[in-house]
Scaffold this active site. Structure first.
Site, PDB file in Angstrom:
ATOM      1  NE  ARG A  70      -3.702   2.454   0.613  1.00  0.00           N
ATOM      2  CZ  ARG A  70      -3.512   3.766   0.514  1.00  0.00           C
ATOM      3  NH1 ARG A  70      -2.340   4.245   0.161  1.00  0.00           N
ATOM      4  NH2 ARG A  70      -4.496   4.600   0.781  1.00  0.00           N
ATOM      5  CD  GLU A  72     -10.847   2.779  -2.011  1.00  0.00           C
ATOM      6  OE1 GLU A  72     -10.520   1.721  -2.581  1.00  0.00           O
ATOM      7  OE2 GLU A  72     -10.196   3.268  -1.078  1.00  0.00           O
ATOM      8  NE  ARG A  95      -3.467  -2.689   2.361  1.00  0.00           N
ATOM      9  CZ  ARG A  95      -4.374  -1.769   2.060  1.00  0.00           C
ATOM     10  NH1 ARG A  95      -4.897  -1.705   0.843  1.00  0.00           N
ATOM     11  NH2 ARG A  95      -4.752  -0.879   2.962  1.00  0.00           N
TER      12      ARG A  95
END
Length: 167
Positions: free
Chosen positions: A53, A61, A104
């Protein structure tokens, strides 16, 4: 040099272990295996697949469960994919917190030349071109000022999402 900046640089150069026992790699180089969306990529580093990320930025999004695709999301994803095609060598630079709540890696991503030297700061470029807004979450905020300045310039120039999406 500020202590945190020194630690970030050490991770960038692969000279120190990064947080959360995540492999930094002897040379810090990873290979892009997929662009998930505008601010998330998959890489292969030290024989492991990792989702990264991008720290400090937020793109609209496109793949969030139970959410609609947001204005300029597909364009942001396409820009990141064009900047980081599969097979691209990148250097992952870490900050204070190494992983998010989803597991992540959190990283600043840099394109590198054939000698492994950083050439383009990907997170900053995405904001600079109007595909993302800044998202400063302490303590991972080393480049927050740079991202904010780039966003102000993109907004003033009416680039990308700044012209396409109403606030």
């Amino acid at each position: 040099m500020h202590a945190r900046a020194a630690a970030v640089c050490a991770c960038l150069l692969g000279l120190a272990a990064c947080t959360d026992a995540t492999p930094a790699g002897a040379d810090g180089i990873a290979t892009v295996t997929e662009v998930v969306d505008g601010d998330t990529i998959d890489v292969r580093i030290l024989g492991r697949d990792e989702r990264v990320r991008l720290i400090g930025i937020d793109t609209p999004e496109t793949r969030k469960p139970n959410s609609p695709i947001e204005c300029y999301g597909p364009e942001a994803s396409a820009f990141t994919a064009a900047l980081l095609p599969v097979g691209t060598a990148v250097r992952i630079e870490r900050d204070t917190v190494g992983r998010d709540d989803y597991g992540r890696l959190l990283g600043y991503v840099h394109l590198v030349d054939s000698d492994g030297r950083p050439t383009v700061f990907v997170n900053l470029e995405i904001v600079r071109e109007g595909y993302a807004t800044p998202l400063a979450i302490e303590p991972n905020d080393t480049f927050a000022g740079d991202f904010a300045a780039a966003a102000r310039a993109a907004e003033a120039a009416d680039l990308g999402l700044w012209s396409a999406c109403s606030t």
